[in-house]
Write a protein that holds these residues in place. Structure first.
Motif, mmCIF file in Angstrom:
data_model
loop_
_atom_site.group_PDB
_atom_site.id
_atom_site.type_symbol
_atom_site.label_atom_id
_atom_site.label_comp_id
_atom_site.label_asym_id
_atom_site.label_seq_id
_atom_site.Cartn_x
_atom_site.Cartn_y
_atom_site.Cartn_z
ATOM 1 N N HIS A 33 37.681 -21.450 53.095
ATOM 2 C CA HIS A 33 37.414 -20.010 53.106
ATOM 3 C C HIS A 33 37.725 -19.384 51.748
ATOM 4 C CE1 HIS A 33 37.853 -19.726 57.778
ATOM 5 N NE2 HIS A 33 36.739 -20.326 57.397
ATOM 6 N N ARG A 37 35.217 -17.314 49.236
ATOM 7 C CA ARG A 37 35.531 -15.998 48.660
ATOM 8 C C ARG A 37 35.347 -16.015 47.140
ATOM 9 N NH1 ARG A 37 39.846 -16.612 52.402
ATOM 10 N NH2 ARG A 37 39.643 -15.194 54.156
ATOM 11 N N TRP A 42 31.415 -15.595 50.801
ATOM 12 C CA TRP A 42 32.135 -15.223 52.020
ATOM 13 C C TRP A 42 31.565 -13.942 52.620
ATOM 14 C CZ3 TRP A 42 36.021 -16.705 55.281
ATOM 15 C CH2 TRP A 42 36.632 -15.722 56.046
ATOM 16 N N PHE A 44 32.142 -13.578 56.640
ATOM 17 C CA PHE A 44 33.051 -13.498 57.784
ATOM 18 C C PHE A 44 33.242 -14.898 58.348
ATOM 19 C CE2 PHE A 44 33.607 -13.457 62.382
ATOM 20 C CZ PHE A 44 34.750 -12.660 62.497
ATOM 21 N N GLY A 46 35.650 -17.008 61.742
ATOM 22 C CA GLY A 46 36.663 -16.917 62.779
ATOM 23 C C GLY A 46 36.470 -17.978 63.844
ATOM 24 N N CYS A 82 31.138 -19.206 60.794
ATOM 25 C CA CYS A 82 31.334 -18.700 59.448
ATOM 26 C C CYS A 82 29.995 -18.134 58.988
ATOM 27 C CB CYS A 82 31.791 -19.836 58.532
ATOM 28 S SG CYS A 82 32.214 -19.321 56.877
#
Length: 118
Positions: A33, A37, A42, A44, A46, A82
């Motif tokens: 992740h 970024r 990136w 989202f 979870g 993702c």
């Protein structure tokens, strides 16, 4: 840029990883992740609770019926996702490879129908 969904495929059966193994996996996922970024890819990400926590809503005339549990059972279920931005499918597939290595699970890569608005 286009949006792509990286879906983490979780097996329904089998032995969950040990706490130590899960800790290693989660460290790999967080590193993945962070790489997303830093690359500006990136959007989202979870994890999801298991399918036993699902509620299905179905239209029925003027009403909407709510039922417990998943609509269909299977050997696998969506364990996490993702959402990324990538210039093309090849770039998205490379991110998918990294996600599969980080999660140690299969990852499905799918483009959104409409391009990102940026």
């Amino acid at each position: 840029m286009k949006y792509y969904l990286l879906s983490v495929i979780q097996p329904s059966e089998g032995t969950p990883p040990s706490a130590e193994a899960l800790s290693e996996v989660m460290a790999g996922v967080e590193a993945f992740h962070q790489e997303l970024r830093e690359a500006g890819a990136w959007v989202f990400a979870g994890g999801l609770y298991g399918p036993e926590t699902a509620r299905v809503l179905r239209p029925s005339g003027e009403d909407v019926l709510v039922t417990d549990g998943p609509r269909a059972g299977g050997e696998e279920y969506l364990g996490g996702l993702c959402l990324i931005k990538a210039p093309d499918l090849d770039a998205a597939l490379e991110w998918g490879r990294k996600a599969a290595r980080a999660t140690t699970l299969p990852v499905e890569v799918r483009p959104f129908l409409h391009p990102a608005g940026d």
